[in-house]
Motif scaffolding. Structure first.
Motif, mmCIF file in Angstrom:
data_model
loop_
_atom_site.group_PDB
_atom_site.id
_atom_site.type_symbol
_atom_site.label_atom_id
_atom_site.label_comp_id
_atom_site.label_asym_id
_atom_site.label_seq_id
_atom_site.Cartn_x
_atom_site.Cartn_y
_atom_site.Cartn_z
ATOM 1 N N ALA A 1 -4.497 0.018 3.840
ATOM 2 C CA ALA A 1 -5.324 1.223 3.906
ATOM 3 C C ALA A 1 -4.414 2.439 3.906
ATOM 4 C CB ALA A 1 -6.207 1.202 5.151
ATOM 5 N N PHE A 2 -5.003 3.604 3.672
ATOM 6 C CA PHE A 2 -4.219 4.835 3.758
ATOM 7 C C PHE A 2 -5.114 6.009 4.124
ATOM 8 C CE2 PHE A 2 -5.585 4.648 -0.678
ATOM 9 C CZ PHE A 2 -6.013 5.941 -0.929
ATOM 10 N N ASN B 1 2.581 6.119 -3.025
ATOM 11 C CA ASN B 1 3.670 6.927 -3.588
ATOM 12 C C ASN B 1 3.626 6.977 -5.109
ATOM 13 O OD1 ASN B 1 4.755 7.590 -1.092
ATOM 14 N ND2 ASN B 1 6.146 5.844 -1.061
ATOM 15 N N ASP B 2 3.459 5.794 -5.740
ATOM 16 C CA ASP B 2 3.573 5.702 -7.193
ATOM 17 C C ASP B 2 2.292 6.080 -7.926
ATOM 18 O OD1 ASP B 2 6.131 4.808 -6.743
ATOM 19 O OD2 ASP B 2 5.631 2.690 -6.960
ATOM 20 N N VAL C 1 0.814 -1.211 0.000
ATOM 21 C CA VAL C 1 0.000 0.000 0.000
ATOM 22 C C VAL C 1 0.851 1.266 0.000
ATOM 23 C CG1 VAL C 1 -0.241 0.056 2.520
ATOM 24 C CG2 VAL C 1 -1.975 1.152 1.083
ATOM 25 N N LYS C 2 1.990 1.244 0.663
ATOM 26 C CA LYS C 2 2.842 2.435 0.687
ATOM 27 C C LYS C 2 3.380 2.734 -0.707
ATOM 28 C CE LYS C 2 6.552 4.677 3.245
ATOM 29 N NZ LYS C 2 7.503 4.569 4.394
ATOM 30 N N GLN D 1 -0.777 15.441 3.367
ATOM 31 C CA GLN D 1 -0.098 14.590 4.330
ATOM 32 C C GLN D 1 -0.682 13.183 4.213
ATOM 33 O OE1 GLN D 1 0.390 16.459 8.335
ATOM 34 N NE2 GLN D 1 -0.884 18.072 7.468
ATOM 35 N N VAL D 2 0.189 12.197 4.115
ATOM 36 C CA VAL D 2 -0.246 10.829 3.851
ATOM 37 C C VAL D 2 0.271 9.890 4.932
ATOM 38 C CG1 VAL D 2 -0.097 8.899 2.240
ATOM 39 C CG2 VAL D 2 -0.320 11.222 1.370
ATOM 40 N N GLU D 3 -0.549 8.925 5.270
ATOM 41 C CA GLU D 3 -0.128 7.838 6.158
ATOM 42 C C GLU D 3 -0.654 6.539 5.568
ATOM 43 O OE1 GLU D 3 2.024 6.308 9.210
ATOM 44 O OE2 GLU D 3 1.756 8.459 8.869
ATOM 45 N N SER D 4 0.239 5.558 5.393
ATOM 46 C CA SER D 4 -0.144 4.250 4.869
ATOM 47 C C SER D 4 -0.183 3.240 6.011
ATOM 48 C CB SER D 4 0.854 3.785 3.802
ATOM 49 O OG SER D 4 0.927 4.710 2.739
#
Length: 228
Positions: A220-221, A188-189, A183-184, A206-209
């Motif tokens: 999830a993210f 990103n991609d 998921v990360k 702001q992102v959190e995976s």
């Protein structure tokens, strides 16, 4: 703004309601037809990529100066099923558990002792709690790969980014229970890099995976779009 007591006591309670450019620099303001296609290719987004992600293509057409300026007229996602609501509930339980790890005694605070707690001791807990509280919508994206989840994810993301005049932080939480990849890497991609190439959301995302290997019930993210 959250009051001190809310910062320390009520973030956990409010979580219960949770389920309910470095890239291409534009040289002109408007592009249409073939010119748009040329710009997209130069930006690193292939025609094939956009054909498989028509919502992303629509957002690009409606964007200018780092924001989505015109209504992309996105079709609403289907109403959540009972199974999807249960999946989101499991995800929120996980986020709640992870939040408490930042301050294990936060759920024991009450009106009498909240004022005596050193704010510095709860800084991480408060910061993470505010990000979670900024989430305004939660969704389940079904599919085993990036192409399969693209429609749901980009529709959620487009709705988030279109409200570019928002004053407060706003966020989405997306569960991908059948996704087979990392998921990360997906975030990103498939999201951050394309958004950067489009010139959207710069310095405001702001992102959190959340990975299964780290304890999440499924991939999830979370994406939080900072208000002005």
């Amino acid at each position: 703004l959250l009051t001190k007591k809310m910062d320390k006591m009520k973030i956990v309670l409010l979580l219960v309601t949770l389920v309910s450019t470095n890239g291409f620099q534009w040289t002109t303001t408007h592009f249409v037809g073939k010119a748009l296609s040329i710009v997209v290719r130069r930006a690193g987004l292939s025609d094939t990529w956009l054909e498989n992600r028509p919502v992303a293509a629509r957002l690009l057409e409606c964007s200018s100066d780092g924001s989505i300026m015109s209504d992309p007229k996105l079709s609403p996602l289907a109403e959540q099923t009972d199974d999807e609501k249960q999946q989101l509930s499991l995800l929120v339980d996980y986020l709640h558990t992870e939040l408490l790890k930042l301050s294990p005694d936060a759920d024991e605070l009450d009106d009498e002792n909240a004022e005596t707690i050193d704010d510095a001791a709860y800084a991480d807990f408060i910061a993470e709690g505010k990000k979670l509280l900024s989430i305004s919508s939660s969704h389940v994206a079904h599919g085993e790969d990036a192409d399969a989840v693209a429609h749901s994810v980009w529709t959620c993301l487009g709705s988030l980014l279109y409200d570019h005049n928002q004053e407060d932080d706003n966020g989405i939480l997306v569960a991908m229970p059948t996704y087979l990849g990392d998921v990360k890497s997906y975030v990103n991609d498939e999201l951050l890099k394309p958004l950067s190439l489009m010139g959207l959301g710069k310095d405001r995302i702001q992102v959190e995976s959340y990975r299964v290997a780290q304890g999440a019930p499924f991939p999830a993210f979370r994406i939080v779009y900072s208000g002005k």
